[in-house]
Scaffold this motif. Sequence first.
Motif, PDB file in Angstrom:
ATOM      1  N   GLY A   7       5.894  -1.916  -1.729  1.00  0.00           N
ATOM      2  CA  GLY A   7       5.504  -0.473  -0.947  1.00  0.00           C
ATOM      3  C   GLY A   7       5.684  -0.755   0.472  1.00  0.00           C
ATOM      4  O   GLY A   7       6.148  -1.951   0.747  1.00  0.00           O
ATOM      5  N   ASN A   8       5.514  -0.055   1.255  1.00  0.00           N
ATOM      6  CA  ASN A   8       5.696  -0.013   2.632  1.00  0.00           C
ATOM      7  C   ASN A   8       3.947  -0.065   3.396  1.00  0.00           C
ATOM      8  O   ASN A   8       3.344   0.452   2.979  1.00  0.00           O
ATOM      9  CB  ASN A   8       6.336   0.916   3.434  1.00  0.00           C
ATOM     10  CG  ASN A   8       7.896   1.099   3.146  1.00  0.00           C
ATOM     11  OD1 ASN A   8       8.192  -0.107   2.653  1.00  0.00           O
ATOM     12  ND2 ASN A   8       8.610   2.063   2.586  1.00  0.00           N
ATOM     13  N   LEU A   9       4.024  -0.617   4.697  1.00  0.00           N
ATOM     14  CA  LEU A   9       2.939  -0.602   5.401  1.00  0.00           C
ATOM     15  C   LEU A   9       3.241  -0.258   6.736  1.00  0.00           C
ATOM     16  O   LEU A   9       4.573  -0.561   7.121  1.00  0.00           O
ATOM     17  CB  LEU A   9       2.309  -1.856   5.423  1.00  0.00           C
ATOM     18  CG  LEU A   9       2.122  -2.789   4.168  1.00  0.00           C
ATOM     19  CD1 LEU A   9       1.793  -4.275   4.351  1.00  0.00           C
ATOM     20  CD2 LEU A   9       0.677  -2.074   3.482  1.00  0.00           C
ATOM     21  N   ALA A  10       2.399   0.301   7.386  1.00  0.00           N
ATOM     22  CA  ALA A  10       2.601   0.979   8.801  1.00  0.00           C
ATOM     23  C   ALA A  10       1.602   0.193   9.713  1.00  0.00           C
ATOM     24  O   ALA A  10       0.462   0.013   9.363  1.00  0.00           O
ATOM     25  CB  ALA A  10       2.237   2.348   8.961  1.00  0.00           C
ATOM     26  N   TYR A  11       1.960  -0.528  10.826  1.00  0.00           N
ATOM     27  CA  TYR A  11       1.202  -1.354  11.863  1.00  0.00           C
ATOM     28  C   TYR A  11       1.307  -0.354  13.200  1.00  0.00           C
ATOM     29  O   TYR A  11       2.239  -0.118  13.550  1.00  0.00           O
ATOM     30  CB  TYR A  11       1.841  -2.625  12.002  1.00  0.00           C
ATOM     31  CG  TYR A  11       1.199  -3.520  13.148  1.00  0.00           C
ATOM     32  CD1 TYR A  11       0.002  -4.018  12.919  1.00  0.00           C
ATOM     33  CD2 TYR A  11       1.928  -3.460  14.471  1.00  0.00           C
ATOM     34  CE1 TYR A  11      -0.654  -4.659  13.883  1.00  0.00           C
ATOM     35  CE2 TYR A  11       1.338  -4.305  15.363  1.00  0.00           C
ATOM     36  CZ  TYR A  11       0.058  -4.794  15.225  1.00  0.00           C
ATOM     37  OH  TYR A  11      -0.498  -5.601  16.226  1.00  0.00           O
TER      38      TYR A  11
END
Length: 99
Positions: free
Chosen positions: A1-5
């Motif tokens: 999955g992807n994460l956003a910072y």
Amino acid sequence: GNLAYFRSGRFEPLSMHHGHFAAEPVLWTDWLHHGTLRVASLRARLLLLSASRFQELASKNTSPDLDLFSYASEYVRQFNELDQCDRHDLWDGMDLSEL
């Protein structure tokens, strides 16, 4: 999955993908987080690590093949050379050739 910072004071998120690290500075130096990490896709796997426990175990490392002291020293040296605006929780620009 992807994460956003989301960095404090910035509107554009930085993306994190498989194999990326977040918050490595907390392992090697006194650190105050500079943003928020959020799940950006429905599925994501995270590995959480206690910085204090890691530091405790790392201080006991005696393996000649894993020189954590040199790595930590070089990480902090390179990190401190960055402009203040480039220091953040997702920094992964360490030049390992210096080791």
